[in-house]
Scaffold this active site. Structure first.
Site, PDB file in Angstrom:
ATOM      1  N   LYS A 118       0.819  -1.216   0.000  1.00  0.00           N
ATOM      2  CA  LYS A 118       0.000   0.000   0.000  1.00  0.00           C
ATOM      3  C   LYS A 118       0.854   1.268   0.000  1.00  0.00           C
ATOM      4  CE  LYS A 118      -4.205  -2.175   1.429  1.00  0.00           C
ATOM      5  NZ  LYS A 118      -3.658  -3.559   1.473  1.00  0.00           N
TER       6      LYS A 118
HETATM    7  C1  LIG Z   1      -4.195  -4.655   0.763  1.00  0.00           C
HETATM    8  C2  LIG Z   1      -3.399  -5.883   0.587  1.00  0.00           C
HETATM    9  C3  LIG Z   1      -3.760  -6.880  -0.349  1.00  0.00           C
HETATM   10  C4  LIG Z   1      -5.012  -6.797  -1.192  1.00  0.00           C
HETATM   11  O1  LIG Z   1      -4.956  -5.802  -2.181  1.00  0.00           O
HETATM   12  P1  LIG Z   1      -6.287  -5.248  -2.839  1.00  0.00           P
HETATM   13  O2  LIG Z   1      -5.874  -4.098  -3.674  1.00  0.00           O
HETATM   14  O3  LIG Z   1      -7.164  -4.812  -1.683  1.00  0.00           O
HETATM   15  O4  LIG Z   1      -6.919  -6.346  -3.613  1.00  0.00           O
HETATM   16  C5  LIG Z   1      -2.930  -7.997  -0.470  1.00  0.00           C
HETATM   17  N1  LIG Z   1      -1.836  -8.142   0.297  1.00  0.00           N
HETATM   18  C6  LIG Z   1      -1.467  -7.209   1.208  1.00  0.00           C
HETATM   19  C7  LIG Z   1      -0.256  -7.446   2.040  1.00  0.00           C
HETATM   20  C8  LIG Z   1      -2.227  -6.045   1.386  1.00  0.00           C
HETATM   21  O5  LIG Z   1      -1.856  -5.139   2.292  1.00  0.00           O
END
Ligand SMILES: *Cc1c(COP(=O)(O)O)cnc(C)c1O
Length: 502
Positions: A118
């Site tokens: 993120k």
């Molecule tokens: C947020 C997240 C995901 C999922 O991603 P999306 O964009 O919500 O589908 C997968 N792995 C990790 C470690 C995350 O923080």
């Protein structure tokens, strides 16, 4: 390039407005009116460019109301905190040693300040917002409100800290986050940040934040303080667009590593929760990145696996808490954008589906749409035992350490290869550092963590595997605690007003 809503015909707006608004007034998501195309020559030219330059190039395709030098500044500021110069490197694993033409590239999206993917978007969004404020002539400060169950809060804090004309306030459940997650937040530096614990669980914190957003009286009072509320959640277009860039970058890394030749198709596999990351891969495909298939990898909360298999999206099901918490989601909000594009902008139909999801908890897409989705997606889910098994198997085979989420993706693509015998090179999104989920990773490697505290676990995994502990986690135990405030859930609005007046 202009943006419209997935749910009705609105007067198209430019990207700065879409980024500041977040959500359209009709409840829909902002989508580009047209998806821009790129040529293979343009992709080839990225080989010589830094990650920052690749990202600025991609942003320029969508954010046409931003100047090139502004996007250059955004990408520099966003990625200079990443702890390696490649920013988003790709580690090449050969999935099947008997078949060396079938590489898997693990695209490491977790070298940012909080060690999870993120960061790639949340390091960028604050700068896109700050410039958007100037573009629309807004002189008020924006106050970002976040309720977090752990990771998003820290990533947002790290992104917004000390960004001019912004403030950020994060509420977390006092007893609902891990010791490391809590320390990450309460040690956050920055003149414009506030972190407050709420007595209660995550729902209490989230409902409190929602209430504040919907309270006209509070908004009016904030208005007098020259402050406007906003959110940084993953449906904001400004979070999605930086994610499209790394799929191009990942392809170029496979080119440079001579795993593919220009124009060769690849498969992209993504561990999916809210459908943001995989939707970015979809945009890359639509723009002209040579992609044969997208693998949507889920955990046992397999609402998406069922959706792609049957055409029925049904959130009425048991919710499981798993070792891949960032994928424990029953409503994948960004799916709405995919449905919009794959119905050629049929907002009436999308409105109907979303309305049914709201009232009945489910909807079924028509045959035509289902056929179109089948051409692009393959969906698979993975159990917790399989997740642990793949962490161990990949570590034993390649000496490569995966976190739980990234292991879900590798396991799903391995199932795909087993079923289809399709050995096209694969780019797999690796979404978190193994140190972000140390306990589960240690367990998968056969270690007992009974009575071992969070920090001792970091050392234990380091001793066992020699994988480097990310700087932000290594330095955490000595960091100064800066935010000790705790409030009741009915005191949250008060805390917001007090912080806004500071
Ligand atoms: C947020 C997240 C995901 C999922 O991603 P999306 O964009 O919500 O589908 C997968 N792995 C990790 C470690 C995350 O923080």
């Amino acid at each position: 390039m202009k943006y419209t809503s997935t749910r009705s015909k609105i007067t198209p707006i430019n990207s700065a407005e879409a980024i500041l608004q977040g959500l359209a007034e009709d409840g829909g998501l902002f989508v580009p009116e047209k998806i821009p195309k790129v040529s293979l020559e343009e992709i080839d030219a990225l080989k010589e460019k830094s990650y920052e330059e690749r990202s600025a190039w991609l942003l320029g395709k969508f954010l046409t109301d931003y100047k090139d030098y502004e996007l250059g500044e955004c990408t520099e500021l966003a990625y200079n905190w990443f702890d390696i110069t490649a920013r988003v490197p790709v580690a090449i694993l050969i999935q099947d040693p008997k078949n060396p033409v079938a590489p898997v590239g693990s695209m490491e999206l977790w070298h940012g300040p909080t060690s999870a993917f993120k960061d790639v978007a949340l390091q960028m969004l604050p700068h896109l917002m700050r410039m958007a404020l100037k573009k629309v002539g807004e002189t008020k400060d924006i106050l970002i409100l976040v309720a977090t169950s752990g990771d998003t809060g820290k990533a947002a804090l790290a992104g917004f800290a000390d960004v001019p004309q912004t403030k950020i306030m994060v509420f977390y459940p006092e007893e609902g986050v891990s010791k490391i997650q809590k320390l990450q937040m309460i040690t956050q530096r920055g003149k414009n940040v506030n972190v407050t614990a709420v007595k209660g669980n995550f729902d209490d914190a989230q409902n409190g934040v929602k209430k504040i957003f919907n309270d006209k009286k509070i908004r009016d009072e904030l208005d007098k303080l020259n402050v406007k509320l906003s959110s940084a959640n993953s449906i904001n277009w400004g979070r999605l667009v930086p994610q499209i860039a790394y799929y191009f970058s990942g392809y170029v890394e496979l080119l440079k590593a001579k795993q593919v030749e220009l124009g060769d198709k690849i498969i992209i596999s993504v561990p999916t929760g809210n459908f943001g990351n995989i939707l970015a891969a979809y945009y890359a495909l639509k723009m002209g990145l040579p992609v044969k298939k997208l693998i949507c990898a889920s955990n046992v909360n397999n609402v998406l696996t069922e959706f792609f298999a049957t055409g029925v999206y049904n959130r009425n099901r048991t919710f499981f808490k798993t070792i891949t918490p960032s994928m424990d989601i029953l409503i994948s909000s960004n799916l709405e954008r995919l449905l919009y594009h794959e119905t050629d902008g049929n907002y009436k139909l999308i409105s109907r589906y979303m309305n049914e999801l709201n009232t009945l908890g489910k909807y079924k897409v028509d045959k035509k749409l289902k056929t179109r989705l089948d051409k692009i997606f393959y969906a698979e889910y993975v159990t917790e035992d399989e997740t642990r098994e793949f962490i161990k198997r990949v570590y034993d085979s390649f000496g490569y350490l995966l976190d739980t989420h990234s292991a879900v993706s590798i396991c799903a693509l391995s199932k795909y290869r087993g079923k289809t015998k399709d050995f096209t090179p694969i780019l797999s999104a690796s979404t978190a550092s193994p140190y972000k989920f140390t306990g589960a990773v240690l367990t998968a490697l056969g270690q007992s963590i009974d009575g071992v505290d969070d920090f001792a676990q970091l050392k234990m995994l380091n001793n066992l595997t020699n994988a480097k502990i990310p700087r932000n986690l290594a330095e955490l135990s000595d960091a100064e605690i800066l935010h000790e405030d705790v409030c009741n859930k009915d005191e949250m609005a008060d805390r917001v007003l007090k912080f806004a007046a500071k």
